[in-house]
Design an enzyme around this catalytic site. Structure first.
Site, PDB file in Angstrom:
ATOM      1  N   SER A 139       0.848  -1.200   0.000  1.00  0.00           N
ATOM      2  CA  SER A 139       0.000   0.000   0.000  1.00  0.00           C
ATOM      3  C   SER A 139       0.873   1.236   0.000  1.00  0.00           C
ATOM      4  O   SER A 139       2.024   1.214   0.470  1.00  0.00           O
ATOM      5  CB  SER A 139      -0.894   0.015   1.238  1.00  0.00           C
ATOM      6  OG  SER A 139      -1.567   1.257   1.379  1.00  0.00           O
ATOM      7  N   TYR A 164      -2.358  -0.398  10.529  1.00  0.00           N
ATOM      8  CA  TYR A 164      -2.455  -0.917   9.163  1.00  0.00           C
ATOM      9  C   TYR A 164      -1.219  -0.525   8.358  1.00  0.00           C
ATOM     10  O   TYR A 164      -0.609  -1.356   7.666  1.00  0.00           O
ATOM     11  CB  TYR A 164      -3.714  -0.357   8.510  1.00  0.00           C
ATOM     12  CG  TYR A 164      -3.885  -0.666   7.043  1.00  0.00           C
ATOM     13  CD1 TYR A 164      -4.413  -1.882   6.617  1.00  0.00           C
ATOM     14  CD2 TYR A 164      -3.544   0.279   6.071  1.00  0.00           C
ATOM     15  CE1 TYR A 164      -4.586  -2.152   5.269  1.00  0.00           C
ATOM     16  CE2 TYR A 164      -3.724   0.012   4.724  1.00  0.00           C
ATOM     17  CZ  TYR A 164      -4.238  -1.195   4.322  1.00  0.00           C
ATOM     18  OH  TYR A 164      -4.412  -1.464   2.991  1.00  0.00           O
TER      19      TYR A 164
END
Length: 295
Positions: free
Chosen positions: A190, A203
């Site tokens: 990501s 995260y």
């Protein structure tokens, strides 16, 4: 199957914020989303890049996972994919899309936070497909905590780490004995790995670890003829967004292209990395961030 092969403005190709504010309980569902996500149903055209390949994909019921499953099938691959028990209806749609492309689809309810469920998943995939040519570690969990680290409970932290890291580690380890030379592992990283948003601290931390895992494992497996790469998406319009973020109105507006990606825009990167055309590419992170510069 309609497709526009002429030049298209990437800014206006897909919906731009502002979007309606929308909230869903986790894990979120595709149907209520406005605008509806595009998985490539009407646009993705296969070229036989993955003919008769066998793929195991986590989180294939919706979002990026569904788009990858669809693209792999249209490129000629059979797909076993995971979903949560509550996502069974979503999984049926992915099965339909894969089978409509003439390939085998097997949906497996699996919680990759559990080692034995990962082991059973790999065994099921080998039983169904005979081998694993492509492993895509895509399933992930996030939950926004705008109030900072103090609001991140141990329960949340454990869920994020076990879903995003433990599952990837176990499945990679367990799939390798069933993976021939020329096989590959593709992980979903990501933009958060490089530019962490404070409200997604836990995260983002795991996504940074995925980058490191990808680059280290690639070096470890190079002599075995197994390639390991990752895709690092920016903001993507998936059910995880209304299910885990408090504000959907301007989601993706911060990207230089001014909008979030659609899942269909991520799938080609996963196809390329799995294809013979990427035979000299390993330990790489393909950044698909809508223009956000990354290291």
């Amino acid at each position: 199957m309609a497709a526009n092969h002429g030049p298209q403005d990437p800014v206006t190709k897909h919906p731009q914020p502002e979007f309606p504010q929308q909230d869903q309980p986790h894990p979120g569902w595709t149907g209520p989303m406005d605008p509806p996500p595009d998985h490539g149903e009407e646009s993705y055209r296969g070229r036989g890049l993955l003919t008769d390949r066998k793929a195991l994909l986590t989180g294939g019921d919706s979002g990026i996972g569904r788009a990858v499953a669809l693209a792999y099938a249209r490129e000629g691959a059979d797909v076993v994919f995971t979903h949560l028990e509550s996502e069974e209806n979503e999984a049926r749609e992915t099965v339909r899309l894969v089978e409509e492309a003439g390939r085998k689809a097997v949906a497996v309810s699996c919680d990759i936070r559990e080692e034995e469920q990962c082991r059973a998943l790999v065994e099921r995939a080998v039983d169904e497909l005979g081998r694993i040519d492509i492993l895509v570690n895509n399933a992930a969990y996030q939950m926004s905590q705008p109030d900072g680290i103090g609001a991140i409970t141990t329960e949340q932290f454990d869920r994020v780490v076990r879903t995003n890291l433990y599952g990837m580690f176990w499945l990679s380890k367990m799939a390798l004995p069933h993976m021939p030379k020329g096989g590959c592992i593709i992980n979903s990283a990501s933009v958060q790995a490089y530019k962490p948003s404070p409200h997604l601290l836990d995260y983002a931390m795991t996504k940074g670890a995925i980058v490191t895992f990808t680059q280290g494992l690639a070096q470890m497996l190079a002599s075995d003829g197994i390639r390991v790469n990752a895709v690092a998406p920016g903001p993507v319009w998936t059910p995880l967004i209304p299910a885990t973020l408090p504000d959907t109105v301007e989601f993706g507006k911060q990207a230089p292209l001014g909008r979030p990606a659609q899942p269909a825009e991520m799938a080609p990167a996963y196809v390329f990395l799995a294809s013979p055309q990427a035979s000299y590419i390993t330990a790489e992170i393909v950044n698909a961030t809508g223009g956000t510069p990354l290291p």
